[in-house]
Design a protein around this motif. Structure first.
Motif, PDB file in Angstrom:
ATOM      1  N   ARG A 265       0.841  -1.198   0.000  1.00  0.00           N
ATOM      2  CA  ARG A 265       0.000   0.000   0.000  1.00  0.00           C
ATOM      3  C   ARG A 265       0.876   1.247   0.000  1.00  0.00           C
ATOM      4  NH1 ARG A 265       0.367   2.095   5.041  1.00  0.00           N
ATOM      5  NH2 ARG A 265       1.004   0.674   6.676  1.00  0.00           N
ATOM      6  N   ARG A 266       0.282   2.357  -0.419  1.00  0.00           N
ATOM      7  CA  ARG A 266       0.969   3.640  -0.376  1.00  0.00           C
ATOM      8  C   ARG A 266       0.963   4.148   1.061  1.00  0.00           C
ATOM      9  NH1 ARG A 266      -1.649   7.716  -3.690  1.00  0.00           N
ATOM     10  NH2 ARG A 266       0.292   8.846  -3.482  1.00  0.00           N
ATOM     11  N   ASN A 267       2.057   4.774   1.462  1.00  0.00           N
ATOM     12  CA  ASN A 267       2.167   5.368   2.795  1.00  0.00           C
ATOM     13  C   ASN A 267       1.777   6.835   2.755  1.00  0.00           C
ATOM     14  OD1 ASN A 267       3.211   3.114   4.186  1.00  0.00           O
ATOM     15  ND2 ASN A 267       5.285   3.559   3.471  1.00  0.00           N
ATOM     16  N   ALA A 268       1.261   7.334   3.864  1.00  0.00           N
ATOM     17  CA  ALA A 268       1.053   8.771   4.023  1.00  0.00           C
ATOM     18  C   ALA A 268       2.408   9.431   4.235  1.00  0.00           C
ATOM     19  CB  ALA A 268       0.145   9.043   5.215  1.00  0.00           C
ATOM     20  N   GLN A 269       2.603  10.608   3.661  1.00  0.00           N
ATOM     21  CA  GLN A 269       3.861  11.331   3.852  1.00  0.00           C
ATOM     22  C   GLN A 269       3.923  11.850   5.278  1.00  0.00           C
ATOM     23  OE1 GLN A 269       4.168  14.307   0.807  1.00  0.00           O
ATOM     24  NE2 GLN A 269       4.365  12.791  -0.813  1.00  0.00           N
ATOM     25  N   MET A 270       5.127  11.737   5.878  1.00  0.00           N
ATOM     26  CA  MET A 270       5.283  12.090   7.288  1.00  0.00           C
ATOM     27  C   MET A 270       6.393  13.116   7.513  1.00  0.00           C
ATOM     28  SD  MET A 270       4.810   8.224   8.736  1.00  0.00           S
ATOM     29  CE  MET A 270       4.716   8.648  10.465  1.00  0.00           C
ATOM     30  N   GLY A 271       6.725  13.909   6.488  1.00  0.00           N
ATOM     31  CA  GLY A 271       7.749  14.943   6.647  1.00  0.00           C
ATOM     32  C   GLY A 271       9.118  14.362   6.921  1.00  0.00           C
ATOM     33  N   ARG A 272       9.776  14.904   7.928  1.00  0.00           N
ATOM     34  CA  ARG A 272      11.153  14.468   8.210  1.00  0.00           C
ATOM     35  C   ARG A 272      11.209  13.039   8.740  1.00  0.00           C
ATOM     36  NH1 ARG A 272      12.670  14.547  13.426  1.00  0.00           N
ATOM     37  NH2 ARG A 272      11.324  15.559  14.930  1.00  0.00           N
ATOM     38  N   LEU A 273      10.092  12.495   9.188  1.00  0.00           N
ATOM     39  CA  LEU A 273      10.038  11.118   9.683  1.00  0.00           C
ATOM     40  C   LEU A 273       9.410  10.183   8.647  1.00  0.00           C
ATOM     41  CD1 LEU A 273       9.005  11.759  13.390  1.00  0.00           C
ATOM     42  CD2 LEU A 273      11.284  11.302  12.474  1.00  0.00           C
ATOM     43  N   ASP A 274       9.500  10.558   7.379  1.00  0.00           N
ATOM     44  CA  ASP A 274       8.908   9.766   6.298  1.00  0.00           C
ATOM     45  C   ASP A 274       9.467   8.345   6.315  1.00  0.00           C
ATOM     46  OD1 ASP A 274       7.303   9.261   4.132  1.00  0.00           O
ATOM     47  OD2 ASP A 274       8.469  10.444   2.712  1.00  0.00           O
ATOM     48  N   ILE A 275       8.602   7.384   6.005  1.00  0.00           N
ATOM     49  CA  ILE A 275       8.991   5.967   6.040  1.00  0.00           C
ATOM     50  C   ILE A 275       8.982   5.342   4.643  1.00  0.00           C
ATOM     51  CG2 ILE A 275       8.289   5.614   8.427  1.00  0.00           C
ATOM     52  CD1 ILE A 275       5.663   4.384   7.345  1.00  0.00           C
ATOM     53  N   GLY A 276       9.024   6.166   3.622  1.00  0.00           N
ATOM     54  CA  GLY A 276       9.011   5.665   2.254  1.00  0.00           C
ATOM     55  C   GLY A 276       7.639   5.823   1.638  1.00  0.00           C
ATOM     56  N   ASP A 277       7.591   5.690   0.325  1.00  0.00           N
ATOM     57  CA  ASP A 277       6.345   5.902  -0.407  1.00  0.00           C
ATOM     58  C   ASP A 277       5.405   4.705  -0.356  1.00  0.00           C
ATOM     59  OD1 ASP A 277       7.037   8.483  -1.259  1.00  0.00           O
ATOM     60  OD2 ASP A 277       8.222   7.672  -2.918  1.00  0.00           O
ATOM     61  N   ILE A 278       5.980   3.502  -0.289  1.00  0.00           N
ATOM     62  CA  ILE A 278       5.166   2.280  -0.372  1.00  0.00           C
ATOM     63  C   ILE A 278       5.602   1.306   0.712  1.00  0.00           C
ATOM     64  CG2 ILE A 278       4.602   0.279  -1.822  1.00  0.00           C
ATOM     65  CD1 ILE A 278       4.978   2.162  -4.251  1.00  0.00           C
ATOM     66  N   ASP A 279       4.619   0.745   1.395  1.00  0.00           N
ATOM     67  CA  ASP A 279       4.842  -0.291   2.394  1.00  0.00           C
ATOM     68  C   ASP A 279       4.474  -1.635   1.775  1.00  0.00           C
ATOM     69  OD1 ASP A 279       5.414  -1.247   5.039  1.00  0.00           O
ATOM     70  OD2 ASP A 279       3.264  -1.533   5.307  1.00  0.00           O
ATOM     71  N   GLY A 280       5.268  -2.656   2.059  1.00  0.00           N
ATOM     72  CA  GLY A 280       4.926  -3.991   1.585  1.00  0.00           C
ATOM     73  C   GLY A 280       5.925  -4.567   0.606  1.00  0.00           C
ATOM     74  N   TYR A 281       7.073  -3.893   0.425  1.00  0.00           N
ATOM     75  CA  TYR A 281       8.164  -4.458  -0.372  1.00  0.00           C
ATOM     76  C   TYR A 281       9.108  -5.061   0.654  1.00  0.00           C
ATOM     77  CZ  TYR A 281      11.518  -4.790  -4.237  1.00  0.00           C
ATOM     78  OH  TYR A 281      12.374  -5.246  -5.212  1.00  0.00           O
ATOM     79  N   TYR A 282       9.099  -6.357   0.774  1.00  0.00           N
ATOM     80  CA  TYR A 282       9.701  -7.111   1.872  1.00  0.00           C
ATOM     81  C   TYR A 282      11.067  -6.559   2.295  1.00  0.00           C
ATOM     82  CZ  TYR A 282      11.169 -11.109   4.642  1.00  0.00           C
ATOM     83  OH  TYR A 282      11.600 -11.915   5.663  1.00  0.00           O
ATOM     84  N   LEU A 283      11.164  -6.221   3.579  1.00  0.00           N
ATOM     85  CA  LEU A 283      12.376  -5.752   4.245  1.00  0.00           C
ATOM     86  C   LEU A 283      12.879  -4.391   3.759  1.00  0.00           C
ATOM     87  CD1 LEU A 283      14.475  -9.058   4.423  1.00  0.00           C
ATOM     88  CD2 LEU A 283      13.113  -8.033   6.243  1.00  0.00           C
ATOM     89  N   HIS A 284      12.110  -3.677   2.959  1.00  0.00           N
ATOM     90  CA  HIS A 284      12.576  -2.422   2.365  1.00  0.00           C
ATOM     91  C   HIS A 284      11.670  -1.229   2.682  1.00  0.00           C
ATOM     92  CE1 HIS A 284      14.884  -5.138  -0.207  1.00  0.00           C
ATOM     93  NE2 HIS A 284      15.615  -4.094  -0.542  1.00  0.00           N
ATOM     94  N   ALA A 285      12.295  -0.081   2.804  1.00  0.00           N
ATOM     95  CA  ALA A 285      11.597   1.196   2.662  1.00  0.00           C
ATOM     96  C   ALA A 285      11.777   1.555   1.193  1.00  0.00           C
ATOM     97  CB  ALA A 285      12.216   2.262   3.553  1.00  0.00           C
ATOM     98  N   LEU A 286      10.682   1.792   0.521  1.00  0.00           N
ATOM     99  CA  LEU A 286      10.704   1.984  -0.930  1.00  0.00           C
ATOM    100  C   LEU A 286      10.386   3.431  -1.264  1.00  0.00           C
ATOM    101  CD1 LEU A 286       9.046  -0.413  -3.454  1.00  0.00           C
ATOM    102  CD2 LEU A 286       8.888   2.036  -3.723  1.00  0.00           C
ATOM    103  N   GLU A 287      11.272   4.035  -2.019  1.00  0.00           N
ATOM    104  CA  GLU A 287      11.087   5.396  -2.511  1.00  0.00           C
ATOM    105  C   GLU A 287      10.783   5.289  -4.006  1.00  0.00           C
ATOM    106  OE1 GLU A 287      10.603   9.313  -2.152  1.00  0.00           O
ATOM    107  OE2 GLU A 287      10.924   7.912  -0.517  1.00  0.00           O
ATOM    108  N   ALA A 288       9.600   5.732  -4.421  1.00  0.00           N
ATOM    109  CA  ALA A 288       9.180   5.656  -5.823  1.00  0.00           C
ATOM    110  C   ALA A 288       9.507   6.978  -6.507  1.00  0.00           C
ATOM    111  CB  ALA A 288       7.690   5.373  -5.909  1.00  0.00           C
ATOM    112  N   LYS A 289      10.149   6.897  -7.681  1.00  0.00           N
ATOM    113  CA  LYS A 289      10.545   8.106  -8.399  1.00  0.00           C
ATOM    114  C   LYS A 289      10.152   8.002  -9.869  1.00  0.00           C
ATOM    115  CE  LYS A 289      12.530  10.238  -5.002  1.00  0.00           C
ATOM    116  NZ  LYS A 289      12.000  11.494  -4.503  1.00  0.00           N
ATOM    117  N   ALA A 290       9.471   9.044 -10.342  1.00  0.00           N
ATOM    118  CA  ALA A 290       9.086   9.146 -11.754  1.00  0.00           C
ATOM    119  C   ALA A 290       9.403  10.566 -12.195  1.00  0.00           C
ATOM    120  CB  ALA A 290       7.608   8.836 -11.945  1.00  0.00           C
TER     121      ALA A 290
END
Length: 135
Positions: free
Chosen positions: A29-54
């Motif tokens: 699922r997509r994560n809510a943005q949390m500013g300086r405590l951001d946890i990545g754009d997408i949750d559920g990519y095993y063992l990863h914080a995922l940053e999506a870039k386009a």
């Protein structure tokens, strides 16, 4: 949405979530943005914080720095960026991480495979065959 760049990013994140749900984790699922405590754009990519870039201009160093910082915030061992490949579908995007992160990931995979092979060689062989055939 008034900002075309933000819309492009949202579209890419949504496409990644759909792909991950089908091929990796139905709970992605997509994560809510949390500013300086951001946890990545997408949750559920095993063992990863995922940053999506386009983005038109790709800046790998900043993507990796951001992903690694967000991995710490998300209490995940690995950070990565998934970068959209222009004029291509979701499966053709790039997963990017720094060498140090990749070596830690490969060491973990090696150690886990060694442990499984030593504990249950039949299961190891079946899983190894399954993943080689999927390549």
């Amino acid at each position: 949405m008034a900002n075309p760049s933000k819309q492009k990013g949202t579209t890419w994140e949504s496409a990644l979530v759909a792909y991950l749900r089908e091929h990796h984790n139905p709970g992605a699922r997509r994560n809510a943005q949390m500013g300086r405590l951001d946890i990545g754009d997408i949750d559920g990519y095993y063992l990863h914080a995922l940053e999506a870039k386009a983005e038109k201009t790709i800046t790998l160093a900043s993507y990796i720095a951001q992903a690694n910082k967000e991995a710490v915030n998300a209490d995940q061992p690995y950070g990565c960026a998934i970068v959209k490949r222009r004029m291509k579908g979701t499966a053709d995007g790039y997963v990017v991480r720094d060498v140090a992160t990749d070596v830690r990931l490969m060491n973990r995979m090696r150690d886990m495979e060694d442990a499984l092979q030593g504990e249950n060689s039949a299961l190891y062989e079946a899983l190894d065959k399954q993943h080689r055939e999927a390549a």
